[in-house]
Design a protein around this motif. Structure first.
Motif, PDB file in Angstrom:
ATOM      1  N   TYR A 227      33.262  20.579 104.976  1.00  0.00           N
ATOM      2  CA  TYR A 227      32.842  19.602 103.580  1.00  0.00           C
ATOM      3  C   TYR A 227      31.428  19.043 103.779  1.00  0.00           C
ATOM      4  N   PHE A 229      28.003  16.959 101.742  1.00  0.00           N
ATOM      5  CA  PHE A 229      27.461  16.336 100.795  1.00  0.00           C
ATOM      6  C   PHE A 229      26.138  15.836 100.879  1.00  0.00           C
ATOM      7  N   SER A 231      23.353  13.459  99.250  1.00  0.00           N
ATOM      8  CA  SER A 231      23.337  12.222  98.119  1.00  0.00           C
ATOM      9  C   SER A 231      22.103  12.406  97.103  1.00  0.00           C
ATOM     10  N   LYS A 238      23.227  14.809  93.003  1.00  0.00           N
ATOM     11  CA  LYS A 238      23.963  14.689  94.137  1.00  0.00           C
ATOM     12  C   LYS A 238      24.720  16.089  94.424  1.00  0.00           C
ATOM     13  N   TYR A 240      27.410  18.836  96.493  1.00  0.00           N
ATOM     14  CA  TYR A 240      28.419  18.913  97.668  1.00  0.00           C
ATOM     15  C   TYR A 240      28.977  20.343  97.639  1.00  0.00           C
TER      16      TYR A 240
END
Length: 252
Positions: A227, A229, A231, A238, A240
């Motif tokens: 996973y 991500f 920011s 954003k 992800y």
């Protein structure tokens, strides 16, 4: 050694790879082996009402240690391609080189170079150089834990904005590995946190969980969940990604 060199030459074309790779799970934890080569390969073919999709994933890792075992050289390459009738859905590659120098049982100094590309991400290409320190704070028979912190200077290319950015970023990671007493499986979990020095609200996270199940001395089955991500991308959005991968790997 001839067998090792032959396999390395056969797998050399795969030294190009996916953008989101956890270096920690690719380290080869060995106290005495001077040369180790690992390779993971996965292939998937599907046909959905006449629409075909092919996926190829490959990772190769080689580690060389000096005779006194204080110096370690690590080279990692990874490639990921998802191809459908309409064209490429994803094309990504990753190259990473790292040097470690042990100054004791608990502390190592490390320096690294990295290049990566991902067709689907806002930042399609990222090159970086960095250095830092690594702590071996848990070292038991079946359980190990590592903590690292590094400085990184990175250059990012954005195709949409046709821009190039230069960043100074911190990278902190913590990892845990467990190997069963019978050595018939291994679990590894790693967490990365990478903020910009000038703006701590601009950061990247990577969480990875990996399961390895040896089938014999040189062949294994593996499953990995990632996973990632970001920011704040160059488009002020954003971003992800999550990925589950399964396949087979070799170790010689």
């Amino acid at each position: 050694m001839p067998k090792t060199l032959l396999l390395f030459c056969l797998f050399l074309p795969w030294l190009l790879s996916a953008q989101l790779v956890n270096i920690e799970t690719q380290r080869i934890q060995s106290d005495s082996t001077q040369f180790v080569l690992n390779a993971d390969f996965g292939f998937d073919h599907s046909n959905n009402d006449g629409v075909t999709v092919n996926q190829i994933q490959a990772t190769i890792t080689t580690q060389i240690r000096s005779k006194d075992l204080k110096k370690t050289y690590l080279l990692l390459g990874n490639y990921n391609l998802v191809d459908a009738d309409e064209g490429n859905l994803q094309n990504s590659w990753f190259l990473h080189g790292r040097f470690n120098y042990s100054i004791g049982k608990l502390i190592k100094l490390e320096a690294f170079l990295q290049g990566q590309y991902n067709q689907l991400l806002v930042v399609r290409q990222r090159n970086l150089i960095g250095a830092g320190v690594r702590f071996n704070w848990i070292d038991r028979k079946n359980f190990t834990g590592h903590l690292g912190n590094s400085y990184m200077y990175e250059v990012e290319y954005n195709d949409t904005l046709r821009s190039k950015s230069y960043n100074h970023r911190n990278s902190t990671y913590i990892s845990f590995s467990y190997t069963s007493s019978s050595r018939n499986f291994m679990l590894t979990n790693t967490f990365y946190y990478q903020p910009l020095y000038r703006n701590l609200d601009d950061y990247r996270l990577l969480e990875q969980f990996r399961f390895d199940f040896p089938l014999n001395k040189w062949l294994k089955f593996f499953a990995v969940y990632d996973y990632y991500f970001d920011s704040e991308t160059p488009l002020n959005t954003k971003e992800y990604t999550s990925k589950l991968q399964m396949g087979f790997g070799i170790s010689i």
